[in-house]
Motif scaffolding. Structure first.
Motif, short mmCIF file in Angstrom:
data_model
loop_
_atom_site.label_atom_id
_atom_site.label_comp_id
_atom_site.label_asym_id
_atom_site.label_seq_id
_atom_site.Cartn_x
_atom_site.Cartn_y
_atom_site.Cartn_z
N GLY A 243 0.82 -1.20 0.00
CA GLY A 243 0.00 0.00 0.00
C GLY A 243 0.85 1.25 0.00
N ILE A 244 0.41 2.27 0.71
CA ILE A 244 1.15 3.54 0.77
C ILE A 244 2.51 3.36 1.43
CG2 ILE A 244 1.13 5.87 1.78
CD1 ILE A 244 -1.85 5.92 1.41
N ASP A 245 2.62 2.40 2.35
CA ASP A 245 3.89 2.20 3.06
C ASP A 245 5.01 1.82 2.10
OD1 ASP A 245 2.60 2.81 5.40
OD2 ASP A 245 2.24 0.70 5.94
N ASN A 246 4.71 0.97 1.13
CA ASN A 246 5.73 0.57 0.14
C ASN A 246 5.01 0.09 -1.13
OD1 ASN A 246 8.15 -0.09 -1.11
ND2 ASN A 246 8.22 -2.13 -0.20
N PRO A 247 4.65 1.02 -2.01
CA PRO A 247 3.92 0.65 -3.23
C PRO A 247 4.86 0.08 -4.31
CG PRO A 247 4.26 3.02 -3.17
CD PRO A 247 4.81 2.48 -1.87
N TYR A 248 5.54 -1.00 -3.97
CA TYR A 248 6.57 -1.56 -4.85
C TYR A 248 5.94 -2.31 -6.02
CZ TYR A 248 10.96 -3.75 -6.24
OH TYR A 248 12.08 -4.16 -6.94
N LEU A 249 6.44 -2.03 -7.23
CA LEU A 249 5.92 -2.66 -8.44
C LEU A 249 7.04 -3.35 -9.20
CD1 LEU A 249 3.55 0.16 -9.78
CD2 LEU A 249 2.91 -1.86 -8.44
N TYR A 250 6.73 -4.52 -9.72
CA TYR A 250 7.60 -5.19 -10.67
C TYR A 250 7.13 -4.85 -12.09
CZ TYR A 250 9.52 -8.11 -6.92
OH TYR A 250 10.15 -8.56 -5.78
N GLU A 251 8.05 -4.91 -13.03
CA GLU A 251 7.70 -4.73 -14.44
C GLU A 251 7.62 -6.08 -15.12
OE1 GLU A 251 9.14 -1.38 -17.10
OE2 GLU A 251 10.28 -3.06 -17.95
N VAL A 252 6.53 -6.31 -15.84
CA VAL A 252 6.32 -7.56 -16.56
C VAL A 252 6.49 -7.28 -18.05
CG1 VAL A 252 4.76 -9.50 -16.98
CG2 VAL A 252 4.67 -8.27 -14.79
N GLN A 253 7.39 -8.00 -18.68
CA GLN A 253 7.61 -7.89 -20.12
C GLN A 253 7.27 -9.22 -20.76
OE1 GLN A 253 11.59 -6.54 -20.98
NE2 GLN A 253 11.35 -4.62 -19.85
N VAL A 254 6.29 -9.20 -21.67
CA VAL A 254 5.84 -10.42 -22.34
C VAL A 254 5.95 -10.18 -23.84
CG1 VAL A 254 4.00 -12.12 -22.51
CG2 VAL A 254 4.21 -10.74 -20.44
N SER A 255 6.65 -11.08 -24.53
CA SER A 255 6.88 -10.87 -25.96
C SER A 255 6.67 -12.16 -26.75
CB SER A 255 8.30 -10.33 -26.20
OG SER A 255 9.27 -11.26 -25.73
N LEU A 256 6.44 -11.98 -28.04
CA LEU A 256 6.33 -13.07 -29.00
C LEU A 256 7.48 -12.94 -29.99
CD1 LEU A 256 2.50 -13.00 -29.74
CD2 LEU A 256 3.72 -14.82 -28.53
N GLU A 257 8.21 -14.02 -30.20
CA GLU A 257 9.36 -13.99 -31.10
C GLU A 257 9.24 -15.08 -32.14
OE1 GLU A 257 12.81 -14.35 -28.67
OE2 GLU A 257 12.44 -12.47 -27.57
N GLY A 258 9.61 -14.73 -33.38
CA GLY A 258 9.63 -15.70 -34.46
C GLY A 258 10.81 -15.45 -35.38
N TYR A 259 11.62 -16.47 -35.59
CA TYR A 259 12.80 -16.36 -36.46
C TYR A 259 13.67 -15.17 -36.07
CZ TYR A 259 10.06 -19.64 -39.21
OH TYR A 259 9.31 -20.73 -39.62
N ASN A 260 13.89 -15.03 -34.77
CA ASN A 260 14.75 -13.97 -34.22
C ASN A 260 14.17 -12.57 -34.36
OD1 ASN A 260 16.80 -15.81 -33.44
ND2 ASN A 260 17.57 -15.83 -35.55
N ASP A 261 12.93 -12.47 -34.77
CA ASP A 261 12.25 -11.17 -34.85
C ASP A 261 11.22 -11.09 -33.73
OD1 ASP A 261 13.63 -10.31 -37.10
OD2 ASP A 261 12.21 -11.30 -38.45
#
Length: 331
Positions: A243-261
């Motif tokens: 909550g207000i005491d420690n509003p810590y957030l992680y970042e989520v990165q989700v991707s789709l890859e095909g043939y190195n692209d």
């Protein structure tokens, strides 16, 4: 990779239901130049007197040169009250009922890659038996009161039609002080006519940018299909959202890859926490009693209505935070 183009500028508006005359270039319609966000009740909606409820029309031209063939094209609306009918190049794309949710339409088959594209919206804030709320002690401001975006994706992408969501979400299966068990849900669209092999990749980043958990899965996507993927990941000794005491957030990165692209990517933040309600201790956040405080907030301003700016939103949040901090100091 997806591209997002904001379409807030350069709209035309008429404050009455002109029907199909709006689509006729030769019809005499007195259009007014406006930018978004916009409401037609900015003045009459704040007086307490009866205000205009009915249908009005919007239109905007967009050059087709923003994209190439082989892409998918979506129109995204973050807030339109309350019934919106979308027309592109005289084709009726679809209708959305309800004034408080994001919605999108796939307009690929109606879009001109070369030339001008005409976007029309018929927006109605009248009372309808299947659209809620129907009555309240506040004004139901009509209009396109949030952003409009043109989103261009590859044929393989995270779903753009998953009830207005990002097509990706985090399910917090179990959160404790020493571990976090998460499931990443992704709805993957293959709008091509061929089967495709892609790789789903997930990274969880701490606030300093370090990757603290990850996961991956190879997918075989059938042509013209949507595939739901549930990918579990685990994090040891998580920093909990307090909550207000420690509003810590992680970042989520989700991707789709095909043939190195990289075909598509969605990035968002999440806070890891668990909640309980105890008959003796009340509300518990991460196993500890936490006093809940709240305010009632209406999303409107004088002479602006619901078409509030980001600065208005931030000012509201700053005021709410000030109230909450004052309450904590007084306890």
């Amino acid at each position: 990779m997806r591209e997002s183009i904001n379409l807030n500028q350069g709209w035309l508006f008429v404050r009455k239901d002109v029907g199909d005359e709006a689509l006729d270039r030769n019809a005499w319609v007195k259009w007014e130049k406006i930018d978004l966000p916009h409401t037609w009740n900015a003045s009459d909606g704040g007086t307490g007197d009866p205000y205009y409820r009915g249908a009005c029309w919007y239109k905007r031209s967009v050059s087709g040169s923003v994209t190439d063939t082989g892409k998918r094209i979506f129109l995204e609306f973050l807030g339109v009250n309350s019934i919106a009918e979308v027309i592109v190049n005289e084709h009726r794309v679809g209708k959305h009922r309800g004034g408080f949710s994001t919605f999108r339409f796939d307009v690929t088959r109606f879009w001109l890659v070369d030339g001008e594209n005409e976007i029309f919206l018929r927006v109605d804030n009248n009372t309808h038996p299947d659209v809620y709320p129907q009555i309240g002690d506040f004004t139901f401001f009509g209009g396109i009161y949030r952003d409009v975006n043109l989103i261009i994706t590859d044929e393989i992408h995270f779903s753009m039609l998953d009830a207005g969501s990002a097509g990706v979400s985090v399910i917090q299966d179990q959160i404790r002080a020493d571990h976090a068990l998460l499931t990443i849900r992704a709805l993957v669209s293959n709008d091509s006519a061929e089967e495709s092999n892609v790789r789903l990749w997930v990274e969880l980043l701490a606030s300093d940018g370090q990757v603290v958990a990850y996961g991956a899965r190879n997918l075989a996507l059938l042509p013209a299909s949507e595939t739901e993927v549930l990918l579990p990941i685990q994090l040891d000794d998580p920093i909990l959202w307090e909550g207000i005491d420690n509003p810590y957030l992680y970042e989520v990165q989700v991707s789709l890859e095909g043939y190195n692209d990289k075909l598509d990517e969605v990035i968002f933040n999440t806070g890891l926490r668990w909640c309980e309600i105890d008959s003796q201790k009340g509300f518990l956040l991460n196993g500890k009693p936490y006093r809940l405080r709240g305010v009632c907030r209406h999303q409107d301003r004088r002479d602006v209505g619901w078409a509030i700016s980001r600065d208005h939103q931030q000012e509201d949040m700053d005021c709410i935070l000030e109230i909450m901090m004052a309450g904590m100091q007084a306890k």
